[in-house]
Design a protein around this motif. Structure first.
Motif, PDB file in Angstrom:
ATOM      1  N   SER A  93      -5.196  31.431 -22.587  1.00  0.00           N
ATOM      2  CA  SER A  93      -5.559  30.682 -23.786  1.00  0.00           C
ATOM      3  C   SER A  93      -7.056  30.639 -24.052  1.00  0.00           C
ATOM      4  O   SER A  93      -7.494  29.902 -24.934  1.00  0.00           O
ATOM      5  N   GLY A  94      -7.824  31.408 -23.294  1.00  0.00           N
ATOM      6  CA  GLY A  94      -9.269  31.343 -23.483  1.00  0.00           C
ATOM      7  C   GLY A  94      -9.835  30.014 -23.039  1.00  0.00           C
ATOM      8  O   GLY A  94     -10.906  29.616 -23.466  1.00  0.00           O
ATOM      9  N   GLY A  95      -9.081  29.326 -22.182  1.00  0.00           N
ATOM     10  CA  GLY A  95      -9.490  28.009 -21.703  1.00  0.00           C
ATOM     11  C   GLY A  95     -10.809  28.051 -20.959  1.00  0.00           C
ATOM     12  O   GLY A  95     -11.293  29.117 -20.559  1.00  0.00           O
ATOM     13  N   ASP A  96     -11.393  26.904 -20.777  1.00  0.00           N
ATOM     14  CA  ASP A  96     -12.703  26.840 -20.146  1.00  0.00           C
ATOM     15  C   ASP A  96     -12.658  26.202 -18.761  1.00  0.00           C
ATOM     16  O   ASP A  96     -13.621  25.586 -18.320  1.00  0.00           O
ATOM     17  N   ALA A  97     -11.548  26.361 -18.055  1.00  0.00           N
ATOM     18  CA  ALA A  97     -11.461  25.828 -16.697  1.00  0.00           C
ATOM     19  C   ALA A  97     -12.459  26.553 -15.799  1.00  0.00           C
ATOM     20  O   ALA A  97     -12.668  27.762 -15.928  1.00  0.00           O
ATOM     21  N   VAL A  98     -13.085  25.810 -14.923  1.00  0.00           N
ATOM     22  CA  VAL A  98     -14.076  26.349 -13.995  1.00  0.00           C
ATOM     23  C   VAL A  98     -13.786  25.814 -12.601  1.00  0.00           C
ATOM     24  O   VAL A  98     -12.933  24.943 -12.413  1.00  0.00           O
ATOM     25  N   LEU A  99     -14.538  26.312 -11.641  1.00  0.00           N
ATOM     26  CA  LEU A  99     -14.537  25.748 -10.297  1.00  0.00           C
ATOM     27  C   LEU A  99     -15.858  24.996 -10.182  1.00  0.00           C
ATOM     28  O   LEU A  99     -16.928  25.569 -10.402  1.00  0.00           O
ATOM     29  N   ARG A 100     -15.774  23.707  -9.892  1.00  0.00           N
ATOM     30  CA  ARG A 100     -16.962  22.843  -9.908  1.00  0.00           C
ATOM     31  C   ARG A 100     -17.395  22.507  -8.492  1.00  0.00           C
ATOM     32  O   ARG A 100     -16.570  22.132  -7.652  1.00  0.00           O
ATOM     33  N   ASP A 140      -4.848  28.283  -5.232  1.00  0.00           N
ATOM     34  CA  ASP A 140      -4.126  27.718  -6.376  1.00  0.00           C
ATOM     35  C   ASP A 140      -5.090  27.283  -7.482  1.00  0.00           C
ATOM     36  O   ASP A 140      -4.805  27.452  -8.668  1.00  0.00           O
ATOM     37  N   ASP A 141      -6.228  26.709  -7.102  1.00  0.00           N
ATOM     38  CA  ASP A 141      -7.221  26.293  -8.094  1.00  0.00           C
ATOM     39  C   ASP A 141      -7.803  27.506  -8.810  1.00  0.00           C
ATOM     40  O   ASP A 141      -7.954  27.505 -10.039  1.00  0.00           O
ATOM     41  N   LEU A 142      -8.122  28.551  -8.050  1.00  0.00           N
ATOM     42  CA  LEU A 142      -8.676  29.756  -8.651  1.00  0.00           C
ATOM     43  C   LEU A 142      -7.669  30.395  -9.602  1.00  0.00           C
ATOM     44  O   LEU A 142      -8.005  30.759 -10.729  1.00  0.00           O
ATOM     45  N   ALA A 143      -6.423  30.532  -9.160  1.00  0.00           N
ATOM     46  CA  ALA A 143      -5.395  31.141 -10.011  1.00  0.00           C
ATOM     47  C   ALA A 143      -5.177  30.315 -11.275  1.00  0.00           C
ATOM     48  O   ALA A 143      -5.035  30.876 -12.374  1.00  0.00           O
ATOM     49  N   ALA A 144      -5.171  28.989 -11.165  1.00  0.00           N
ATOM     50  CA  ALA A 144      -4.973  28.129 -12.339  1.00  0.00           C
ATOM     51  C   ALA A 144      -6.120  28.291 -13.335  1.00  0.00           C
ATOM     52  O   ALA A 144      -5.886  28.371 -14.548  1.00  0.00           O
ATOM     53  N   ALA A 145      -7.353  28.345 -12.847  1.00  0.00           N
ATOM     54  CA  ALA A 145      -8.505  28.508 -13.734  1.00  0.00           C
ATOM     55  C   ALA A 145      -8.476  29.879 -14.405  1.00  0.00           C
ATOM     56  O   ALA A 145      -8.715  30.001 -15.611  1.00  0.00           O
ATOM     57  N   LEU A 146      -8.156  30.908 -13.639  1.00  0.00           N
ATOM     58  CA  LEU A 146      -8.100  32.253 -14.193  1.00  0.00           C
ATOM     59  C   LEU A 146      -6.954  32.383 -15.195  1.00  0.00           C
ATOM     60  O   LEU A 146      -7.103  32.987 -16.256  1.00  0.00           O
ATOM     61  N   GLU A 147      -5.822  31.776 -14.873  1.00  0.00           N
ATOM     62  CA  GLU A 147      -4.670  31.792 -15.785  1.00  0.00           C
ATOM     63  C   GLU A 147      -5.021  31.109 -17.106  1.00  0.00           C
ATOM     64  O   GLU A 147      -4.695  31.615 -18.182  1.00  0.00           O
ATOM     65  N   ALA A 148      -5.689  29.964 -17.041  1.00  0.00           N
ATOM     66  CA  ALA A 148      -6.081  29.252 -18.265  1.00  0.00           C
ATOM     67  C   ALA A 148      -6.996  30.118 -19.116  1.00  0.00           C
ATOM     68  O   ALA A 148      -6.852  30.175 -20.341  1.00  0.00           O
ATOM     69  N   GLU A 149      -7.905  30.825 -18.471  1.00  0.00           N
ATOM     70  CA  GLU A 149      -8.820  31.695 -19.214  1.00  0.00           C
ATOM     71  C   GLU A 149      -8.091  32.880 -19.831  1.00  0.00           C
ATOM     72  O   GLU A 149      -8.301  33.227 -20.992  1.00  0.00           O
ATOM     73  N   MET A 150      -7.202  33.514 -19.060  1.00  0.00           N
ATOM     74  CA  MET A 150      -6.508  34.706 -19.543  1.00  0.00           C
ATOM     75  C   MET A 150      -5.456  34.377 -20.601  1.00  0.00           C
ATOM     76  O   MET A 150      -5.243  35.145 -21.529  1.00  0.00           O
TER      77      MET A 150
END
Length: 139
Positions: free
Chosen positions: A30-37, A18-28
């Motif tokens: 809106s060009g968001g900068d979500a990462v996995l930390r 779920d974390d990976l999908a959310a980060a990838l979705e944000a990037e795809m």
């Protein structure tokens, strides 16, 4: 293995789908900068958690940020609302309504999130001084 300030102590990272999908979705989307930390102290097995960087100030050692695209191999295209609408309007067995469109799009996004789980790589190179490779485990 004992905890360390040295990121090369990491042998594997675990990430929630779920974390990976959310980060990838944000990037795809809106060009968001979500990462996995990955947050120190470091050890052999570490968790990579969803994070949106901001004005974060860290003591040394700093956390390691892994971009979501680094963790997937050829992710599926994100379903666009217009595509979902076109498919619904082309379905001879369904009448178009805004509610049905919303439901179908939610289903398409849920299916996309599941498909992302199938694209996770086995290993990733962490951004350390020596480009340290680690195993990736999906939770």
């Amino acid at each position: 293995m004992a905890e360390s300030d040295d990121p090369t102590a990491i042998r594997s990272i675990a990430v929630r789908g779920d974390d990976l999908a959310a980060a990838l979705e944000a990037e795809m989307r809106s060009g968001g900068d979500a990462v996995l930390r990955i947050t120190p102290p470091f050890s052999g097995r570490m968790r990579a958690r969803l994070h949106v960087p901001g004005d974060d100030a860290y003591d040394a050692p700093a956390p390691i940020h892994v971009g979501p695209r680094e963790l997937v191999d050829e992710p599926p295209a994100y379903p666009e609302p217009a595509e979902t609408e076109d498919a619904l309007r082309a379905d001879p067995d369904a009448e178009y309504t805004r509610e049905r469109h919303r439901e179908r799009h939610q289903d398409a996004v849920a299916a996309w999130r599941e498909a992302v789980r199938e694209c996770v790589v086995d290993e990733v190179t962490l951004a350390t001084d020596d480009e340290h490779r680690v195993a990736v485990t999906l939770l």
